[in-house]
Design a protein around this motif. Structure first.
Motif, PDB file in Angstrom:
ATOM      1  N   ASN A 118       0.849  -1.187   0.000  1.00  9.91           N
ATOM      2  CA  ASN A 118       0.000   0.000   0.000  1.00  9.91           C
ATOM      3  C   ASN A 118       0.886   1.239   0.000  1.00  9.91           C
ATOM      4  O   ASN A 118       0.967   1.959   0.982  1.00  9.91           O
ATOM      5  N   ASN A 157       4.304   7.497   1.070  1.00  7.45           N
ATOM      6  CA  ASN A 157       3.445   7.046   2.163  1.00  7.45           C
ATOM      7  C   ASN A 157       3.410   5.528   2.166  1.00  7.45           C
ATOM      8  O   ASN A 157       2.929   4.911   1.224  1.00  7.45           O
ATOM      9  N   GLY A 191       1.828   2.982   4.388  1.00  9.11           N
ATOM     10  CA  GLY A 191       0.947   2.685   5.508  1.00  9.11           C
ATOM     11  C   GLY A 191       0.971   3.818   6.511  1.00  9.11           C
ATOM     12  O   GLY A 191       0.548   4.929   6.221  1.00  9.11           O
ATOM     13  N   ASP A 192       1.525   3.590   7.716  1.00 13.02           N
ATOM     14  CA  ASP A 192       1.590   4.607   8.762  1.00 13.02           C
ATOM     15  C   ASP A 192       2.843   5.470   8.664  1.00 13.02           C
ATOM     16  O   ASP A 192       2.975   6.461   9.365  1.00 13.02           O
ATOM     17  N   LYS A 193       3.782   5.110   7.819  1.00 12.25           N
ATOM     18  CA  LYS A 193       5.066   5.796   7.720  1.00 12.25           C
ATOM     19  C   LYS A 193       5.058   6.751   6.533  1.00 12.25           C
ATOM     20  O   LYS A 193       4.581   6.414   5.452  1.00 12.25           O
ATOM     21  N   ARG A 194       5.602   7.969   6.740  1.00 12.97           N
ATOM     22  CA  ARG A 194       5.705   8.946   5.657  1.00 12.97           C
ATOM     23  C   ARG A 194       7.164   9.370   5.536  1.00 12.97           C
ATOM     24  O   ARG A 194       7.793   9.751   6.518  1.00 12.97           O
TER      25      ARG A 194
END
Length: 92
Positions: free
Chosen positions: A57, A71, A73-76
């Protein structure tokens, strides 16, 4: 009038269904909404691999300052002043 408009839209959809532009538009929409299965490799200016990111994703965009935003998932992650190769993992 509604039947004529519907016919034009239907004909346009059928004609564009095999078009590369249409396929790119669909892929871009999918990329922006759900993310794609991608592998991203970040290289230094001398060609050394700095980092690799991979996920199912993954969404990317380039902002006005030329930064690549990744991006995962939760990490940018923000990438500046580096060469980047983004590969889409395509299922056959």
């Amino acid at each position: 009038m509604k039947k004529k408009a519907f016919g034009v839209i239907l004909a346009g959809t059928v004609l564009l269904s095999g078009c590369t532009l249409w396929e790119d538009t669909v892929t871009n929409f999918k990329s922006n909404t759900e993310g794609l299965d991608r592998k991203i490799t970040v290289y230094s200016q001398t060609g050394e691999i700095l980092e690799q990111y991979e996920g199912e994703n993954v969404r990317t965009e380039v902002n006005d300052g030329g930064q690549l935003l990744i991006n995962l998932g939760d990490k940018r992650v923000q990438v500046m002043n580096a060469n980047v190769i983004i590969e889409e993992n395509i299922e056959e």
